[in-house]
Design a protein around this motif. Structure first.
Motif, PDB file in Angstrom:
ATOM      1  N   GLU A  75      -8.480 -19.852  -2.510  1.00  0.00           N
ATOM      2  CA  GLU A  75      -7.266 -19.147  -2.918  1.00  0.00           C
ATOM      3  C   GLU A  75      -7.226 -17.749  -2.298  1.00  0.00           C
ATOM      4  N   VAL A  76      -8.365 -17.069  -2.284  1.00  0.00           N
ATOM      5  CA  VAL A  76      -8.440 -15.741  -1.672  1.00  0.00           C
ATOM      6  C   VAL A  76      -8.202 -15.851  -0.166  1.00  0.00           C
ATOM      7  N   ALA A  77      -8.802 -16.835   0.477  1.00  0.00           N
ATOM      8  CA  ALA A  77      -8.611 -17.027   1.913  1.00  0.00           C
ATOM      9  C   ALA A  77      -7.141 -17.286   2.239  1.00  0.00           C
ATOM     10  N   ARG A  78      -6.469 -18.051   1.403  1.00  0.00           N
ATOM     11  CA  ARG A  78      -5.058 -18.329   1.625  1.00  0.00           C
ATOM     12  C   ARG A  78      -4.228 -17.053   1.501  1.00  0.00           C
ATOM     13  N   ALA A  79      -4.562 -16.206   0.523  1.00  0.00           N
ATOM     14  CA  ALA A  79      -3.843 -14.948   0.355  1.00  0.00           C
ATOM     15  C   ALA A  79      -4.032 -14.045   1.568  1.00  0.00           C
ATOM     16  N   PHE A  80      -5.252 -13.956   2.079  1.00  0.00           N
ATOM     17  CA  PHE A  80      -5.519 -13.097   3.236  1.00  0.00           C
ATOM     18  C   PHE A  80      -4.907 -13.667   4.514  1.00  0.00           C
ATOM     19  N   SER A  81      -4.682 -14.976   4.572  1.00  0.00           N
ATOM     20  CA  SER A  81      -4.122 -15.573   5.789  1.00  0.00           C
ATOM     21  C   SER A  81      -2.706 -15.086   6.061  1.00  0.00           C
ATOM     22  N   GLN A  82      -2.063 -14.512   5.061  1.00  0.00           N
ATOM     23  CA  GLN A  82      -0.703 -14.011   5.233  1.00  0.00           C
ATOM     24  C   GLN A  82      -0.664 -12.603   5.820  1.00  0.00           C
ATOM     25  N   VAL A  83      -1.812 -11.933   5.902  1.00  0.00           N
ATOM     26  CA  VAL A  83      -1.853 -10.545   6.367  1.00  0.00           C
ATOM     27  C   VAL A  83      -1.800 -10.516   7.891  1.00  0.00           C
ATOM     28  N   LYS A  84      -0.753  -9.922   8.436  1.00  0.00           N
ATOM     29  CA  LYS A  84      -0.563  -9.876   9.885  1.00  0.00           C
ATOM     30  C   LYS A  84      -1.089  -8.587  10.508  1.00  0.00           C
ATOM     31  N   GLY A  88       0.822  -1.206   0.000  1.00  0.00           N
ATOM     32  CA  GLY A  88       0.000   0.000   0.000  1.00  0.00           C
ATOM     33  C   GLY A  88       0.852   1.251   0.000  1.00  0.00           C
ATOM     34  N   GLY A  89       0.171   2.402  -0.020  1.00  0.00           N
ATOM     35  CA  GLY A  89      -1.268   2.543  -0.106  1.00  0.00           C
ATOM     36  C   GLY A  89      -1.785   2.422  -1.528  1.00  0.00           C
ATOM     37  N   GLY A  90      -3.110   2.630  -1.606  1.00  0.00           N
ATOM     38  CA  GLY A  90      -3.780   2.608  -2.894  1.00  0.00           C
ATOM     39  C   GLY A  90      -4.939   1.644  -2.931  1.00  0.00           C
ATOM     40  N   ASP A  91      -5.621   1.676  -4.043  1.00  0.00           N
ATOM     41  CA  ASP A  91      -6.805   0.844  -4.249  1.00  0.00           C
ATOM     42  C   ASP A  91      -6.352  -0.529  -4.747  1.00  0.00           C
ATOM     43  N   LEU A  92      -5.696  -1.294  -3.859  1.00  0.00           N
ATOM     44  CA  LEU A  92      -4.931  -2.464  -4.289  1.00  0.00           C
ATOM     45  C   LEU A  92      -5.595  -3.805  -4.016  1.00  0.00           C
ATOM     46  N   ILE A  93      -6.454  -3.885  -3.019  1.00  0.00           N
ATOM     47  CA  ILE A  93      -7.019  -5.193  -2.665  1.00  0.00           C
ATOM     48  C   ILE A  93      -8.262  -5.399  -3.522  1.00  0.00           C
ATOM     49  N   ALA A 134      -0.844  -9.477 -17.469  1.00  0.00           N
ATOM     50  CA  ALA A 134      -1.051  -9.929 -16.099  1.00  0.00           C
ATOM     51  C   ALA A 134      -0.074 -11.047 -15.729  1.00  0.00           C
ATOM     52  N   ARG A 135       0.136 -11.985 -16.631  1.00  0.00           N
ATOM     53  CA  ARG A 135       1.060 -13.091 -16.353  1.00  0.00           C
ATOM     54  C   ARG A 135       2.485 -12.576 -16.145  1.00  0.00           C
ATOM     55  N   ARG A 136       2.867 -11.562 -16.912  1.00  0.00           N
ATOM     56  CA  ARG A 136       4.245 -11.073 -16.859  1.00  0.00           C
ATOM     57  C   ARG A 136       4.504 -10.104 -15.706  1.00  0.00           C
ATOM     58  N   HIS A 137       3.478  -9.342 -15.302  1.00  0.00           N
ATOM     59  CA  HIS A 137       3.763  -8.213 -14.419  1.00  0.00           C
ATOM     60  C   HIS A 137       3.003  -8.204 -13.090  1.00  0.00           C
ATOM     61  N   LEU A 138       1.893  -8.913 -12.973  1.00  0.00           N
ATOM     62  CA  LEU A 138       1.081  -8.815 -11.767  1.00  0.00           C
ATOM     63  C   LEU A 138       1.331 -10.010 -10.852  1.00  0.00           C
ATOM     64  N   ALA A 139       0.866  -9.906  -9.623  1.00  0.00           N
ATOM     65  CA  ALA A 139       1.116 -10.961  -8.645  1.00  0.00           C
ATOM     66  C   ALA A 139       0.482 -12.278  -9.094  1.00  0.00           C
ATOM     67  N   ASP A 140       1.140 -13.369  -8.754  1.00  0.00           N
ATOM     68  CA  ASP A 140       0.641 -14.700  -9.086  1.00  0.00           C
ATOM     69  C   ASP A 140      -0.307 -15.140  -7.978  1.00  0.00           C
ATOM     70  N   GLY A 141      -1.582 -14.795  -8.151  1.00  0.00           N
ATOM     71  CA  GLY A 141      -2.566 -15.095  -7.129  1.00  0.00           C
ATOM     72  C   GLY A 141      -3.927 -14.576  -7.533  1.00  0.00           C
ATOM     73  N   PRO A 142      -4.858 -14.495  -6.618  1.00  0.00           N
ATOM     74  CA  PRO A 142      -6.222 -14.102  -6.955  1.00  0.00           C
ATOM     75  C   PRO A 142      -6.382 -12.622  -7.278  1.00  0.00           C
ATOM     76  N   GLY A 143      -5.433 -11.795  -6.896  1.00  0.00           N
ATOM     77  CA  GLY A 143      -5.508 -10.372  -7.176  1.00  0.00           C
ATOM     78  C   GLY A 143      -4.164  -9.831  -7.607  1.00  0.00           C
ATOM     79  N   ALA A 144      -4.180  -8.682  -8.268  1.00  0.00           N
ATOM     80  CA  ALA A 144      -2.943  -8.114  -8.799  1.00  0.00           C
ATOM     81  C   ALA A 144      -1.918  -7.810  -7.717  1.00  0.00           C
ATOM     82  N   TRP A 145      -2.388  -7.552  -6.488  1.00  0.00           N
ATOM     83  CA  TRP A 145      -1.496  -7.296  -5.357  1.00  0.00           C
ATOM     84  C   TRP A 145      -1.760  -8.289  -4.221  1.00  0.00           C
ATOM     85  N   MET A 146      -2.334  -9.441  -4.548  1.00  0.00           N
ATOM     86  CA  MET A 146      -2.666 -10.461  -3.552  1.00  0.00           C
ATOM     87  C   MET A 146      -2.126 -11.809  -4.006  1.00  0.00           C
ATOM     88  N   PRO A 147      -0.830 -12.075  -3.780  1.00  0.00           N
ATOM     89  CA  PRO A 147      -0.265 -13.349  -4.204  1.00  0.00           C
ATOM     90  C   PRO A 147      -0.750 -14.505  -3.339  1.00  0.00           C
TER      91      PRO A 147
END
Length: 370
Positions: A144-153, A69-74, A106-119
């Motif tokens: 997959e989304v739940a797994r990505a959010f599980s990393q947020v502390k 962050g910041g930004g409209d990322l999630i 997206a494959r080349r530049h964005l995060a490998d996960g459910p969202g562009a900033w959610m690997p």
């Protein structure tokens, strides 16, 4: 301590380009001894000339923690994010070839996960991740989304609805703080006269006018295609007016430049981030669909008018002292601008800046940094 800051810092969008400077100011205010490095979908440099590296290099950063962050990322509309970064105007987003190009981007530049900033996997194995001053779109209810959010502390949400989305997604409620957007902590807001002086000189140089100017900004993705922008500008004839582009993101600069040329008004296109900030400080009044433009202009005491953009109203609801911003219909815009053009509103930006600083402290403490 080395930290990695992940965002959209290299995109041609003024709001995103402000975040490295705003976060550095908050670190200084807190007296935190950190050494940040910046990562984004595309390589580039910050407004201060620091390198921005692509995501593929984050593992070599040696960072002990990651701030997203910041930004409209999630968000989870990855192809839309790709098209935005390809600067494709909204009215031209059709066809299978364009979709293929967006998927390739997206494959080349964005995060490998459910969202562009959610690997799906951690940004850096063993390094905790926190979200700072982020906008949150509704997450899909997938594993997959739940797994990505599980990393947020820890998480700093800038709207009440965003904080609720994080709780629903499984983020520990005790780790979530609701606070104003990080841009409220921008150092320039504490030095308004210097910003106004620079902005007045820039307006005089670029537009050849020394009278109060109405600044017009509207984005297509908020429902303002070129025809609507032109119609609004025609209604403002007789008022010194110039369009302001906040960047090439999503083709905004072309739409506003073409509309200004068609109607015969001034255009401020391709300004540096600090120049845009100065223009908003010195303007006679501002009409904008941008949340960040409303934050900055309103915090400087410039009269600000917005066309009922939900994103802006929700962000201001999180402020202990919201900047004075007025909603306006297109039919009433000319009259509203004439009534307020050149006036100033007294506003103390410090309560919002203090709240943003406290939010950053809360996140850093959760990560064991402060």
């Amino acid at each position: 301590m080395k930290i990695a800051q992940v965002g959209d810092y290299s995109v041609s969008n003024w709001g995103d380009q402000l975040y490295p400077g705003a976060s550095r100011h908050l670190f200084r205010e807190l007296g935190v001894d950190v050494s940040p490095s910046y990562f984004a979908p595309l390589a580039g440099t910050t407004a201060s000339g620091e390198p921005i590296s692509p995501y593929s290099e984050i593992g070599r950063s040696g960072a002990a923690a990651v701030l997203v962050g910041g930004g409209d990322l999630i968000r989870f509309d990855t192809l839309t994010v790709a098209l935005d970064h390809m600067s494709v105007p909204h009215e031209r987003r059709r066809g299978r070839l364009l979709k293929w190009r967006a998927e390739s981007f997206a494959r080349r530049h964005l995060a490998d996960g459910p969202g562009a900033w959610m690997p799906t996997l951690p940004w850096i194995p063993g390094a905790p991740t926190a979200l700072v001053s982020v906008g949150i779109h509704t997450p899909p209810p997938t594993s997959e989304v739940a797994r990505a959010f599980s990393q947020v502390k820890a998480a700093w949400a800038r709207t009440a609805s965003g904080a609720e989305q994080l709780r629903t997604a499984g983020v520990d409620p005790d780790s979530i703080v609701l606070a104003p957007d990080m841009i409220f902590g921008l150092a320039e807001l504490m030095q308004p006269e210097a910003a106004r002086t620079r902005g007045a000189a820039l307006l005089s140089e670029r537009l050849g006018v020394d009278e109060p100017v109405a600044i017009f900004h509207a984005a297509t993705f908020h429902g303002w295609p070129q025809a609507r922008v032109e119609s609004a500008l025609v209604a403002l004839r007789g008022i010194p007016t110039a369009v302001l582009s906040l960047g090439a993101y999503s083709g905004e600069d072309r739409v506003l430049a073409d509309a200004a040329r068609a109607v015969g008004v001034g255009a401020l296109i391709g300004l540096d981030p600090d120049e845009i900030t100065a223009v908003l400080a010195a303007a006679g009044a501002v009409f904008t669909t941008s949340m960040h433009a409303a934050i900055v202009a309103g915090s400087f005491g410039t009269p600000v008018f917005v066309p009922g953009v939900k994103k802006t109203s929700e962000a201001f609801a999180a402020c202990p002292s919201p900047p004075p911003v007025e909603g306006v219909d297109e039919a009433d815009l000319a009259g509203a601008l004439r009534a307020r053009l050149g006036s100033r509103t007294h506003h103390d930006p410090r309560p919002n800046a203090h709240a943003a600083t406290a939010a950053m402290l809360s996140v850093l403490q959760r990560l064991g940094i402060a």
